[in-house]
Design a protein around this motif. Structure first.
Motif, PDB file in Angstrom:
ATOM      1  N   ASN A 460      32.436  65.365  19.186  1.00 56.99           N
ATOM      2  CA  ASN A 460      31.805  66.610  18.748  1.00 56.99           C
ATOM      3  C   ASN A 460      31.545  66.498  17.249  1.00 56.99           C
ATOM      4  O   ASN A 460      32.405  66.798  16.428  1.00 56.99           O
ATOM      5  N   VAL A 461      30.336  66.089  16.879  1.00 55.21           N
ATOM      6  CA  VAL A 461      30.031  65.856  15.468  1.00 55.21           C
ATOM      7  C   VAL A 461      29.735  67.150  14.728  1.00 55.21           C
ATOM      8  O   VAL A 461      29.547  67.135  13.500  1.00 55.21           O
ATOM      9  N   ALA A 462      29.733  68.284  15.442  1.00 50.23           N
ATOM     10  CA  ALA A 462      29.654  69.575  14.751  1.00 50.23           C
ATOM     11  C   ALA A 462      30.906  69.808  13.906  1.00 50.23           C
ATOM     12  O   ALA A 462      30.909  70.662  13.020  1.00 50.23           O
ATOM     13  N   LEU A 463      31.961  69.038  14.165  1.00 47.67           N
ATOM     14  CA  LEU A 463      33.193  69.151  13.388  1.00 47.67           C
ATOM     15  C   LEU A 463      33.101  68.436  12.053  1.00 47.67           C
ATOM     16  O   LEU A 463      34.071  68.413  11.291  1.00 47.67           O
ATOM     17  N   GLY A 464      31.970  67.829  11.760  1.00 47.89           N
ATOM     18  CA  GLY A 464      31.784  67.183  10.470  1.00 47.89           C
ATOM     19  C   GLY A 464      32.627  65.944  10.321  1.00 47.89           C
ATOM     20  O   GLY A 464      32.597  65.049  11.160  1.00 47.89           O
ATOM     21  N   ALA A 465      33.404  65.900   9.250  1.00 52.64           N
ATOM     22  CA  ALA A 465      34.189  64.707   8.950  1.00 52.64           C
ATOM     23  C   ALA A 465      35.232  64.412  10.029  1.00 52.64           C
ATOM     24  O   ALA A 465      35.733  63.297  10.129  1.00 52.64           O
ATOM     25  N   GLN A 466      35.586  65.418  10.837  1.00 54.31           N
ATOM     26  CA  GLN A 466      36.547  65.214  11.915  1.00 54.31           C
ATOM     27  C   GLN A 466      35.867  64.747  13.206  1.00 54.31           C
ATOM     28  O   GLN A 466      36.504  64.617  14.242  1.00 54.31           O
ATOM     29  N   GLY A 467      34.563  64.490  13.130  1.00 52.88           N
ATOM     30  CA  GLY A 467      33.771  64.282  14.335  1.00 52.88           C
ATOM     31  C   GLY A 467      34.036  63.018  15.109  1.00 52.88           C
ATOM     32  O   GLY A 467      33.750  62.956  16.291  1.00 52.88           O
ATOM     33  N   ASP A 468      34.544  61.958  14.472  1.00 48.42           N
ATOM     34  CA  ASP A 468      34.749  60.694  15.176  1.00 48.42           C
ATOM     35  C   ASP A 468      36.209  60.495  15.557  1.00 48.42           C
ATOM     36  O   ASP A 468      36.712  59.374  15.548  1.00 48.42           O
ATOM     37  N   ILE A 469      36.895  61.571  15.890  1.00 45.82           N
ATOM     38  CA  ILE A 469      38.329  61.481  16.157  1.00 45.82           C
ATOM     39  C   ILE A 469      38.655  61.708  17.628  1.00 45.82           C
ATOM     40  O   ILE A 469      39.278  60.864  18.263  1.00 45.82           O
ATOM     41  N   GLU A 470      38.244  62.823  18.186  1.00 48.03           N
ATOM     42  CA  GLU A 470      38.640  63.170  19.550  1.00 48.03           C
ATOM     43  C   GLU A 470      37.555  62.776  20.547  1.00 48.03           C
ATOM     44  O   GLU A 470      36.433  63.275  20.501  1.00 48.03           O
ATOM     45  N   ASP A 471      37.880  61.873  21.448  1.00 50.46           N
ATOM     46  CA  ASP A 471      36.918  61.358  22.415  1.00 50.46           C
ATOM     47  C   ASP A 471      36.711  62.378  23.542  1.00 50.46           C
ATOM     48  O   ASP A 471      37.668  62.782  24.215  1.00 50.46           O
ATOM     49  N   LEU A 472      35.451  62.750  23.784  1.00 53.57           N
ATOM     50  CA  LEU A 472      35.105  63.723  24.823  1.00 53.57           C
ATOM     51  C   LEU A 472      34.271  63.091  25.927  1.00 53.57           C
ATOM     52  O   LEU A 472      33.549  63.791  26.642  1.00 53.57           O
ATOM     53  N   SER A 473      34.363  61.765  26.068  1.00 52.65           N
ATOM     54  CA  SER A 473      33.469  61.103  27.017  1.00 52.65           C
ATOM     55  C   SER A 473      33.776  61.430  28.467  1.00 52.65           C
ATOM     56  O   SER A 473      33.003  61.072  29.355  1.00 52.65           O
ATOM     57  N   TRP A 474      34.866  62.134  28.718  1.00 53.75           N
ATOM     58  CA  TRP A 474      35.177  62.557  30.081  1.00 53.75           C
ATOM     59  C   TRP A 474      34.340  63.758  30.514  1.00 53.75           C
ATOM     60  O   TRP A 474      34.270  64.082  31.696  1.00 53.75           O
ATOM     61  N   SER A 475      33.689  64.453  29.599  1.00 56.43           N
ATOM     62  CA  SER A 475      33.025  65.717  29.931  1.00 56.43           C
ATOM     63  C   SER A 475      31.719  65.496  30.687  1.00 56.43           C
ATOM     64  O   SER A 475      31.065  64.457  30.562  1.00 56.43           O
ATOM     65  N   ALA A 476      31.336  66.493  31.460  1.00 56.65           N
ATOM     66  CA  ALA A 476      30.086  66.424  32.205  1.00 56.65           C
ATOM     67  C   ALA A 476      28.894  66.300  31.266  1.00 56.65           C
ATOM     68  O   ALA A 476      27.927  65.585  31.552  1.00 56.65           O
ATOM     69  N   GLU A 477      28.960  67.002  30.128  1.00 53.38           N
ATOM     70  CA  GLU A 477      27.847  66.949  29.187  1.00 53.38           C
ATOM     71  C   GLU A 477      27.682  65.554  28.601  1.00 53.38           C
ATOM     72  O   GLU A 477      26.563  65.067  28.414  1.00 53.38           O
ATOM     73  N   ALA A 478      28.808  64.898  28.315  1.00 50.18           N
ATOM     74  CA  ALA A 478      28.736  63.547  27.773  1.00 50.18           C
ATOM     75  C   ALA A 478      28.162  62.577  28.789  1.00 50.18           C
ATOM     76  O   ALA A 478      27.319  61.730  28.474  1.00 50.18           O
ATOM     77  N   ARG A 479      28.600  62.705  30.045  1.00 52.37           N
ATOM     78  CA  ARG A 479      28.084  61.812  31.092  1.00 52.37           C
ATOM     79  C   ARG A 479      26.583  62.015  31.287  1.00 52.37           C
ATOM     80  O   ARG A 479      25.832  61.062  31.471  1.00 52.37           O
ATOM     81  N   GLU A 480      26.170  63.259  31.259  1.00 51.26           N
ATOM     82  CA  GLU A 480      24.754  63.552  31.450  1.00 51.26           C
ATOM     83  C   GLU A 480      23.922  62.957  30.313  1.00 51.26           C
ATOM     84  O   GLU A 480      22.865  62.360  30.538  1.00 51.26           O
ATOM     85  N   LEU A 481      24.403  63.106  29.072  1.00 51.50           N
ATOM     86  CA  LEU A 481      23.682  62.542  27.941  1.00 51.50           C
ATOM     87  C   LEU A 481      23.691  61.017  28.002  1.00 51.50           C
ATOM     88  O   LEU A 481      22.694  60.367  27.670  1.00 51.50           O
ATOM     89  N   ALA A 482      24.791  60.429  28.447  1.00 50.91           N
ATOM     90  CA  ALA A 482      24.880  58.970  28.527  1.00 50.91           C
ATOM     91  C   ALA A 482      23.849  58.386  29.489  1.00 50.91           C
ATOM     92  O   ALA A 482      23.410  57.243  29.321  1.00 50.91           O
ATOM     93  N   ARG A 483      23.445  59.165  30.486  1.00 50.47           N
ATOM     94  CA  ARG A 483      22.422  58.682  31.421  1.00 50.47           C
ATOM     95  C   ARG A 483      21.070  58.482  30.740  1.00 50.47           C
ATOM     96  O   ARG A 483      20.183  57.830  31.303  1.00 50.47           O
ATOM     97  N   GLN A 484      20.910  59.054  29.556  1.00 48.65           N
ATOM     98  CA  GLN A 484      19.639  58.906  28.832  1.00 48.65           C
ATOM     99  C   GLN A 484      19.639  57.674  27.924  1.00 48.65           C
ATOM    100  O   GLN A 484      18.636  57.410  27.252  1.00 48.65           O
ATOM    101  N   LEU A 485      20.741  56.947  27.867  1.00 50.30           N
ATOM    102  CA  LEU A 485      20.789  55.725  27.067  1.00 50.30           C
ATOM    103  C   LEU A 485      19.791  54.694  27.581  1.00 50.30           C
ATOM    104  O   LEU A 485      19.427  54.723  28.765  1.00 50.30           O
ATOM    105  N   PRO A 486      19.320  53.782  26.725  1.00 51.34           N
ATOM    106  CA  PRO A 486      18.465  52.694  27.217  1.00 51.34           C
ATOM    107  C   PRO A 486      19.138  51.958  28.368  1.00 51.34           C
ATOM    108  O   PRO A 486      20.371  51.862  28.431  1.00 51.34           O
ATOM    109  N   GLY A 487      18.332  51.410  29.274  1.00 53.21           N
ATOM    110  CA  GLY A 487      18.811  50.883  30.544  1.00 53.21           C
ATOM    111  C   GLY A 487      20.027  49.991  30.467  1.00 53.21           C
ATOM    112  O   GLY A 487      21.022  50.203  31.166  1.00 53.21           O
TER     113      GLY A 487
END
Length: 631
Positions: A460-487
């Motif tokens: 969650n980079v809305a947290l600014g400097a704290q943004g690269d700390i807590e991994d949220l890759s388990w969330s549905a939103e993260a998975r959905e966005l990851a599907r848009q990555l290059p093949g």
């Protein structure tokens, strides 16, 4: 028809987003001109470079292409002259185009030529003053316009005694790639520079000051009655952070906090390096003001669209790294301020944008032909007398993209390969999803690398400097966005048909939630394949894990499932990832708690099996250490 504006792109090198004077908790900088620009224009709080490396980032902008479509993806190469550029588009549209400073468009050993002319006309430039960067401009003999200029000036200090001119003095000081006598190397691209630039008291011959003075000369040469476009690319604040005696005095007695997670460099030395970086930025701010006063004195301030941004950021020791080439916020996120005709005043925008769209904005305002450039305008977000129209911008740019692929240099620079997407999810969450097919870079102590295994991360980079700390890759939103990555990256970092990821969800505290939406469940401790193979116990329970255990016990014994006791068919996990946007009734919460406890072991099995035949085994097989190929 409306009058086409002049276009001024002010472009420091290696300037991170939270060192622009608007985040005093990170860096309390004295930058009155930047603050005045923000008051008179629109500031974008979440601007991302298309690639966090010098020449690749600039090639993306020059061509108007995302990194994966860019004609140049590495340093040390020349931008191909057969690729259309935004300079050409503006020149063809009737603009007088000017390029000043370090442009990185001719990085091969042939350089820019002593008069800066190499490839300049082919790139679309009418007038120029061109040079190499601080790493290589001081070769044994001058090889660019800056070097020739310095060779005709006397040295200002006695540190480099017996040197014949300022070029030779600063060759002694800077060296090549920071290995001169003014600095000591702390790490790759990390330098502490206790000795000053050899200009002495004549600050006007300092590298950034001299470049700004050349920009003023080019403006004086611009033909009257014709709109102009200038790309002013400062060499600073790129390392090494060698500053003048006067700049040293400006930071005396001031303090800048050390990095949050750097164990390799002592905190007091980190603070010293950060003071040097701050001095470069504050000097640049003064130069911004000087150039803008020049524009005003020409009577052109009211019809000049000014953009201040950078090619990429600087780690400054964060995540145990210096320089750039990382997927972390200090590398990929940059300042961005726009001021000029039709731009809203004193506005801040938190929607993620890409600096590519600076080029789209310029071409739109100039009525220039874009061709097949992948650029759009920022105007929907910054239009005066109108609220920001996020929907209009997102229609063309649903997320910002950044990435880099670099094989590394043995013994010098590690390889890096990642792609990242950034999208605003709601008022409290802006997700950055990162895929590293062979593991993300070492150094981030909050999310250890899984190299050489694929790694999917989300923050969650809305947290600014704290943004690269807590991994949220388990969330549905993260998975959905990851599907848009290059093949290649979506394939590497996403699993089977249900989109489950090839990674182990890390423990995390509950996320802050919007009003009326409860926080998500707390995940259990992480189990890694290497630990299982070595017969090690899972990691010691964190505070998050302890809270999880308490929640599970409160729900009753039947809901407690331990990784060592699991004997669950592989099809057991739910097909849908948990979401931090939706609410849950208590029955759903308790059921999901049990599901979450099972996730680490199941994720482990997915990773083990995908290395074999892609079929999930019986859970107990791998957890018992058996070599049975049930997969």
């Amino acid at each position: 028809a409306s009058v086409r504006p002049n276009l001024l792109l002010i472009f420091p090198d290696e300037w991170r987003w939270d060192w622009a004077g608007f985040d005093p908790e990170e860096a309390d900088l004295r930058v009155p001109n930047l603050r005045r620009l923000a008051e008179q224009g629109t500031r974008f709080k979440a601007a991302y470079t298309p690639s966090p490396w010098c020449a690749p980032a600039r090639a993306c902008l020059a061509s108007g292409k995302e990194f994966d479509e860019s004609p140049q993806t590495l340093n040390g190469e020349d931008f191909p002259t057969n690729v259309p550029t935004w300079y050409q588009a503006l020149r063809d549209a009737g603009y007088h185009t000017m390029l000043v400073g370090k442009d990185d468009l001719t990085q091969s050993l042939a350089g820019t030529h002593l008069d800066g002319s190499r490839h300049a006309v082919d790139l679309g430039i009418n007038d120029w003053f061109r040079m190499q960067d601080k790493y290589v401009t001081y070769r044994r003999v001058p090889w660019d316009e800056f070097g020739i200029s310095m060779a005709g000036r006397p040295c200002g200090l006695l540190n480099s005694i017996n040197r014949v001119n300022l070029f030779r003095c600063n060759e002694w000081c800077y060296g090549i790639y920071g290995n001169g006598q003014c600095c000591k190397t702390l790490a790759s691209e990390g330098y502490n520079c206790p000795y000053p630039d050899q200009v002495g008291l004549n600050q006007e011959e300092y590298i950034d000051n001299f470049v700004e003075s050349q920009a003023e000369l080019l403006l004086d040469r611009a033909p009257p009655g014709k709109p102009w476009a200038m790309h002013l690319s400062f060499p600073g604040p790129h390392p090494p952070f060698i500053i003048t005696e006067l700049m040293n005095q400006s930071i005396e007695g001031r303090h800048f906090r050390p990095a949050r997670d750097n164990k390799d460099v002592p905190p007091d030395e980190q603070t010293t390096v950060r003071k040097q970086y701050a001095a470069e930025i504050e000097n640049l701010d003064a130069l911004f003001g000087r150039l803008l006063r020049k524009v005003a004195m020409r009577g052109e301030a009211h019809r000049t669209l000014v953009v201040v941004t950078a090619d990429h950021g600087e780690q400054l020791g964060e995540q145990n790294a210096w320089g750039k080439r990382k997927p972390w916020e200090p590398s990929v996120r940059v300042p961005l301020i726009v001021r000029g005709p039709g731009v809203a005043k004193n506005r801040t925008v938190d929607l993620p944008v890409t600096t590519l769209d600076v080029i789209g904005t310029f071409l739109d305002r100039a009525n220039a032909f874009k061709g097949d450039m992948a650029v759009h305008t920022l105007d929907p977000l910054m239009r005066a007398r109108a609220a920001p129209d996020e929907a209009a911008y997102l229609k063309n740019r649903p997320f910002a993209t950044t990435g880099l692929s670099f094989a590394g240099r043995p013994g010098k620079d590690p390889a890096v390969d990642f792609r990242a997407l950034v999208r605003k999810v709601n008022a409290t969450h802006t997700l950055k999803v990162i895929c590293c097919p062979e593991g993300c870079p070492e150094g981030n102590s909050f999310v250890p690398s899984t190299a050489p295994e694929p790694q999917l991360l989300a923050f969650n980079v809305a947290l600014g400097a704290q943004g690269d700390i807590e991994d949220l890759s388990w969330s549905a939103e993260a998975r959905e966005l990851a599907r848009q990555l290059p093949g290649k990256y979506a394939t590497a970092c996403l699993g089977g048909g249900d989109g489950s990821a090839v990674f182990d969800p890390p423990p995390s505290e509950a996320l802050p939630a919007e009003d009326g939406i409860p926080p998500p469940l707390i995940l259990p401790p992480q189990i890694r394949p290497a630990d299982v193979a070595a017969g090690k116990e899972p990691r010691a329970a964190s505070s998050a894990a302890a809270a999880y255990e308490a929640a599970a016990e409160a729900a009753g014994p039947a809901t407690i499932i331990t990784a060592t006791a699991m004997d669950v068919p592989a099809a057991a996990p739910a097909k849908r990832a948990p979401s931090f946007q939706e609410g849950h009734g208590w029955p759903a919460v308790l059921g999901a708690v049990a599901m979450c406890l099972a996730l680490p072991g199941l994720a482990l099995l997915r990773r083990q099996c995908r290395r074999r035949r892609g079929v999930q085994p019986h859970v107990a097989t791998l957890l018992s250490g058996s070599e049975d190929n049930t997969c």
